[in-house]
Enzyme design. Sequence first.
Site, PDB file in Angstrom:
ATOM      1  N   TYR A  28      -0.821  15.826  17.319  1.00  0.00           N
ATOM      2  CA  TYR A  28      -0.050  17.074  17.336  1.00  0.00           C
ATOM      3  C   TYR A  28       0.892  17.086  16.140  1.00  0.00           C
ATOM      4  O   TYR A  28       1.795  16.274  16.044  1.00  0.00           O
ATOM      5  CB  TYR A  28       0.717  17.155  18.649  1.00  0.00           C
ATOM      6  CG  TYR A  28       1.570  18.381  18.856  1.00  0.00           C
ATOM      7  CD1 TYR A  28       1.447  19.523  18.077  1.00  0.00           C
ATOM      8  CD2 TYR A  28       2.505  18.404  19.871  1.00  0.00           C
ATOM      9  CE1 TYR A  28       2.229  20.633  18.296  1.00  0.00           C
ATOM     10  CE2 TYR A  28       3.288  19.505  20.118  1.00  0.00           C
ATOM     11  CZ  TYR A  28       3.149  20.617  19.322  1.00  0.00           C
ATOM     12  OH  TYR A  28       3.935  21.726  19.547  1.00  0.00           O
ATOM     13  N   LYS A  64      -3.838  19.327  17.161  1.00  0.00           N
ATOM     14  CA  LYS A  64      -3.086  20.539  17.453  1.00  0.00           C
ATOM     15  C   LYS A  64      -2.157  20.739  16.267  1.00  0.00           C
ATOM     16  O   LYS A  64      -1.325  19.903  15.972  1.00  0.00           O
ATOM     17  CB  LYS A  64      -2.285  20.424  18.740  1.00  0.00           C
ATOM     18  CG  LYS A  64      -1.440  21.684  18.968  1.00  0.00           C
ATOM     19  CD  LYS A  64      -0.696  21.636  20.251  1.00  0.00           C
ATOM     20  CE  LYS A  64       0.179  22.814  20.516  1.00  0.00           C
ATOM     21  NZ  LYS A  64       0.205  23.928  19.649  1.00  0.00           N
TER      22      LYS A  64
END
Length: 194
Positions: free
Chosen positions: A142, A170
């Site tokens: 992420y 992400k």
Amino acid sequence: RGKKVREIPDGVISMLVTPMHADEEINFEAFYREIDWCANQGALGVVVTPSIGEFATLGEYERGECLETCGEYLKEELPDLFRIAGIAATSTARSIEYAQIALELGYEAGQMNPPYYWNQSEETLYRHYAKVAEVGLPLVVYNNPALSKFDIKPKFMGRLAKIPGVIAIKEVKTDRHKELVPLFHEVRAANPQV
């Protein structure tokens, strides 16, 4: 670890907020309604205790309780939803602990941004992801520079993508030509099968 890993679905994975009662206790009934709502809107998976899920302000017990209670609900009520646990922490040791908990509870992946307190070098951050990946829980890298104070550049993301067990990214940046195309290029170069 011998268990068949389900491929992360290509579609919407909802990041869940952590609903609270007025006394700041976790409202699990509201949590279940939120999960149901996401599934009814077409989400293919959910992330429990992500950054918008107040993970940094939950105590260790509360975070574990969220992962356990929501994990049980998902397995029993919505077993087709892909289950991701937020496992970010300020240290590698703590992220490893959360990854082990998530793996034991049947989560299919862990979502982890860089440690969000200390500034990191690329080498330190690479070792962080590699050590957590050793737990055996598939990882979602992420990149949220506002949260972690570290911006994972496309070339470095390509290096992280080579760590066995990293299954997804992400990315909070959304400028396709400026940020995402170079990112896709580096990840595909690191993993031609992607």
